[in-house]
Scaffold this motif. Sequence first.
Motif, PDB file in Angstrom:
ATOM      1  N   GLY A 180      49.687  43.748  33.372  1.00 59.45           N
ATOM      2  CA  GLY A 180      48.908  43.946  32.150  1.00 59.45           C
ATOM      3  C   GLY A 180      47.740  42.986  32.061  1.00 59.45           C
ATOM      4  N   ASP A 181      47.951  41.740  32.467  1.00 59.39           N
ATOM      5  CA  ASP A 181      46.863  40.762  32.470  1.00 59.39           C
ATOM      6  C   ASP A 181      45.766  41.172  33.451  1.00 59.39           C
ATOM      7  OD1 ASP A 181      48.175  39.025  30.646  1.00 59.39           O
ATOM      8  OD2 ASP A 181      49.269  38.075  32.301  1.00 59.39           O
ATOM      9  N   ILE A 182      46.172  41.651  34.614  1.00 56.65           N
ATOM     10  CA  ILE A 182      45.202  42.102  35.614  1.00 56.65           C
ATOM     11  C   ILE A 182      44.421  43.290  35.061  1.00 56.65           C
ATOM     12  CG2 ILE A 182      44.939  43.128  37.910  1.00 56.65           C
ATOM     13  CD1 ILE A 182      47.432  41.412  38.711  1.00 56.65           C
ATOM     14  N   ALA A 183      45.116  44.213  34.430  1.00 56.52           N
ATOM     15  CA  ALA A 183      44.441  45.365  33.829  1.00 56.52           C
ATOM     16  C   ALA A 183      43.415  44.915  32.806  1.00 56.52           C
ATOM     17  CB  ALA A 183      45.472  46.299  33.186  1.00 56.52           C
ATOM     18  N   ASP A 184      43.800  44.010  31.921  1.00 54.73           N
ATOM     19  CA  ASP A 184      42.869  43.498  30.916  1.00 54.73           C
ATOM     20  C   ASP A 184      41.680  42.811  31.568  1.00 54.73           C
ATOM     21  OD1 ASP A 184      44.560  44.434  28.933  1.00 54.73           O
ATOM     22  OD2 ASP A 184      45.419  42.455  28.502  1.00 54.73           O
ATOM     23  N   ARG A 185      41.951  42.010  32.581  1.00 51.78           N
ATOM     24  CA  ARG A 185      40.898  41.248  33.252  1.00 51.78           C
ATOM     25  C   ARG A 185      39.890  42.160  33.935  1.00 51.78           C
ATOM     26  NH1 ARG A 185      37.337  38.923  34.780  1.00 51.78           N
ATOM     27  NH2 ARG A 185      37.178  37.036  36.030  1.00 51.78           N
ATOM     28  N   LEU A 186      40.381  43.272  34.515  1.00 50.52           N
ATOM     29  CA  LEU A 186      39.507  44.199  35.231  1.00 50.52           C
ATOM     30  C   LEU A 186      38.963  45.315  34.352  1.00 50.52           C
ATOM     31  CD1 LEU A 186      41.509  44.577  38.564  1.00 50.52           C
ATOM     32  CD2 LEU A 186      39.464  43.181  38.153  1.00 50.52           C
ATOM     33  N   GLY A 187      39.507  45.460  33.151  1.00 54.13           N
ATOM     34  CA  GLY A 187      39.058  46.541  32.266  1.00 54.13           C
ATOM     35  C   GLY A 187      39.532  47.905  32.736  1.00 54.13           C
ATOM     36  N   VAL A 188      40.750  47.934  33.287  1.00 52.42           N
ATOM     37  CA  VAL A 188      41.338  49.187  33.763  1.00 52.42           C
ATOM     38  C   VAL A 188      42.698  49.380  33.096  1.00 52.42           C
ATOM     39  CG1 VAL A 188      40.134  49.060  35.986  1.00 52.42           C
ATOM     40  CG2 VAL A 188      42.436  48.083  35.787  1.00 52.42           C
ATOM     41  N   THR A 189      43.303  50.534  33.337  1.00 48.13           N
ATOM     42  CA  THR A 189      44.635  50.787  32.795  1.00 48.13           C
ATOM     43  C   THR A 189      45.671  49.996  33.587  1.00 48.13           C
ATOM     44  OG1 THR A 189      45.082  52.652  34.262  1.00 48.13           O
ATOM     45  CG2 THR A 189      43.986  53.153  32.147  1.00 48.13           C
ATOM     46  N   ARG A 190      46.848  49.838  33.005  1.00 41.71           N
ATOM     47  CA  ARG A 190      47.936  49.168  33.728  1.00 41.71           C
ATOM     48  C   ARG A 190      48.322  49.959  34.972  1.00 41.71           C
ATOM     49  NH1 ARG A 190      51.966  46.330  29.355  1.00 41.71           N
ATOM     50  NH2 ARG A 190      50.301  45.254  28.272  1.00 41.71           N
ATOM     51  N   GLN A 191      48.264  51.272  34.871  1.00 40.88           N
ATOM     52  CA  GLN A 191      48.593  52.097  36.028  1.00 40.88           C
ATOM     53  C   GLN A 191      47.609  51.831  37.165  1.00 40.88           C
ATOM     54  OE1 GLN A 191      48.399  56.340  35.411  1.00 40.88           O
ATOM     55  NE2 GLN A 191      49.511  56.772  37.287  1.00 40.88           N
ATOM     56  N   ARG A 192      46.324  51.736  36.853  1.00 42.82           N
ATOM     57  CA  ARG A 192      45.315  51.445  37.882  1.00 42.82           C
ATOM     58  C   ARG A 192      45.519  50.036  38.453  1.00 42.82           C
ATOM     59  NH1 ARG A 192      42.784  52.803  42.192  1.00 42.82           N
ATOM     60  NH2 ARG A 192      40.775  51.784  42.452  1.00 42.82           N
ATOM     61  N   ALA A 193      45.839  49.069  37.593  1.00 36.70           N
ATOM     62  CA  ALA A 193      46.097  47.705  38.059  1.00 36.70           C
ATOM     63  C   ALA A 193      47.296  47.691  39.006  1.00 36.70           C
ATOM     64  CB  ALA A 193      46.324  46.769  36.882  1.00 36.70           C
ATOM     65  N   TYR A 194      48.323  48.463  38.685  1.00 40.68           N
ATOM     66  CA  TYR A 194      49.498  48.557  39.557  1.00 40.68           C
ATOM     67  C   TYR A 194      49.095  49.117  40.919  1.00 40.68           C
ATOM     68  CZ  TYR A 194      53.940  50.078  41.498  1.00 40.68           C
ATOM     69  OH  TYR A 194      55.001  50.285  42.337  1.00 40.68           O
ATOM     70  N   ILE A 195      48.296  50.177  40.917  1.00 42.86           N
ATOM     71  CA  ILE A 195      47.836  50.787  42.171  1.00 42.86           C
ATOM     72  C   ILE A 195      47.027  49.768  42.979  1.00 42.86           C
ATOM     73  CG2 ILE A 195      46.281  52.537  43.132  1.00 42.86           C
ATOM     74  CD1 ILE A 195      47.217  54.353  40.753  1.00 42.86           C
ATOM     75  N   LEU A 196      46.117  49.058  42.327  1.00 41.57           N
ATOM     76  CA  LEU A 196      45.319  48.040  43.020  1.00 41.57           C
ATOM     77  C   LEU A 196      46.215  46.960  43.627  1.00 41.57           C
ATOM     78  CD1 LEU A 196      42.360  47.539  40.526  1.00 41.57           C
ATOM     79  CD2 LEU A 196      42.214  48.474  42.843  1.00 41.57           C
ATOM     80  N   SER A 197      47.250  46.570  42.883  1.00 38.94           N
ATOM     81  CA  SER A 197      48.124  45.492  43.352  1.00 38.94           C
ATOM     82  C   SER A 197      48.909  45.883  44.604  1.00 38.94           C
ATOM     83  CB  SER A 197      49.097  45.071  42.243  1.00 38.94           C
ATOM     84  OG  SER A 197      50.125  46.023  42.062  1.00 38.94           O
ATOM     85  N   LYS A 198      49.025  47.157  44.880  1.00 44.44           N
ATOM     86  CA  LYS A 198      49.751  47.630  46.060  1.00 44.44           C
ATOM     87  C   LYS A 198      48.826  47.877  47.248  1.00 44.44           C
ATOM     88  CE  LYS A 198      53.620  47.607  43.930  1.00 44.44           C
ATOM     89  NZ  LYS A 198      54.488  46.459  44.163  1.00 44.44           N
ATOM     90  N   MET A 199      47.516  47.746  47.032  1.00 48.31           N
ATOM     91  CA  MET A 199      46.550  48.017  48.094  1.00 48.31           C
ATOM     92  C   MET A 199      46.466  46.857  49.078  1.00 48.31           C
ATOM     93  SD  MET A 199      43.493  49.854  45.952  1.00 48.31           S
ATOM     94  CE  MET A 199      42.507  50.132  47.392  1.00 48.31           C
ATOM     95  N   LYS A 200      46.180  47.204  50.318  1.00 50.06           N
ATOM     96  CA  LYS A 200      45.976  46.198  51.352  1.00 50.06           C
ATOM     97  C   LYS A 200      44.827  45.285  50.911  1.00 50.06           C
ATOM     98  CE  LYS A 200      44.961  45.666  56.223  1.00 50.06           C
ATOM     99  NZ  LYS A 200      44.632  46.335  57.459  1.00 50.06           N
ATOM    100  N   GLY A 201      45.030  43.993  51.061  1.00 47.88           N
ATOM    101  CA  GLY A 201      43.994  43.038  50.702  1.00 47.88           C
ATOM    102  C   GLY A 201      44.181  42.401  49.338  1.00 47.88           C
ATOM    103  N   PHE A 202      44.990  43.030  48.475  1.00 47.55           N
ATOM    104  CA  PHE A 202      45.264  42.414  47.175  1.00 47.55           C
ATOM    105  C   PHE A 202      46.280  41.290  47.417  1.00 47.55           C
ATOM    106  CE2 PHE A 202      46.721  41.886  42.834  1.00 47.55           C
ATOM    107  CZ  PHE A 202      45.552  42.093  42.111  1.00 47.55           C
ATOM    108  N   PRO A 203      46.163  40.185  46.688  1.00 41.61           N
ATOM    109  CA  PRO A 203      47.103  39.081  46.913  1.00 41.61           C
ATOM    110  C   PRO A 203      48.564  39.510  46.749  1.00 41.61           C
ATOM    111  CG  PRO A 203      45.374  38.423  45.382  1.00 41.61           C
ATOM    112  CD  PRO A 203      45.225  39.898  45.605  1.00 41.61           C
ATOM    113  N   ASP A 204      49.414  38.895  47.544  1.00 44.46           N
ATOM    114  CA  ASP A 204      50.850  39.120  47.380  1.00 44.46           C
ATOM    115  C   ASP A 204      51.284  38.549  46.040  1.00 44.46           C
ATOM    116  OD1 ASP A 204      51.112  40.274  49.897  1.00 44.46           O
ATOM    117  OD2 ASP A 204      51.565  38.352  50.857  1.00 44.46           O
ATOM    118  N   SER A 205      52.282  39.169  45.452  1.00 42.00           N
ATOM    119  CA  SER A 205      52.789  38.655  44.179  1.00 42.00           C
ATOM    120  C   SER A 205      53.457  37.298  44.411  1.00 42.00           C
ATOM    121  CB  SER A 205      53.777  39.631  43.538  1.00 42.00           C
ATOM    122  OG  SER A 205      54.880  39.841  44.389  1.00 42.00           O
ATOM    123  N   PHE A 206      53.405  36.470  43.385  1.00 43.21           N
ATOM    124  CA  PHE A 206      54.040  35.154  43.424  1.00 43.21           C
ATOM    125  C   PHE A 206      55.548  35.299  43.286  1.00 43.21           C
ATOM    126  CE2 PHE A 206      55.655  31.509  40.931  1.00 43.21           C
ATOM    127  CZ  PHE A 206      55.436  30.502  41.855  1.00 43.21           C
TER     128      PHE A 206
END
Length: 69
Positions: free
Chosen positions: A11-37
């Motif tokens: 949700g924080d990533i979505a807010d930061r990027l101005g996208v939906t949570r669903q889009r932020a989730y998709i981005l977080s699974k893409m190659k090149g996005f940081p691994d989760s902590f």
Amino acid sequence: MGAKGRLYTTGDIADRLGVTRQRAYILSKMKGFPDSFDDLPSGSVWLVEDVEGWIRQHRADLAEEPEGE
């Protein structure tokens, strides 16, 4: 934002990027996005500095100056 040790949720990533949570989730699974902590029962979390680094590389229009600069 950008304080060492702080965490972002999807949700924080979505807010930061101005996208939906669903889009932020998709981005977080893409190659090149940081691994989760950590992966918590409520969802994954990322280090703020990792996500902000990704934003500086991939969304320069949204980049903020890192603290101390």
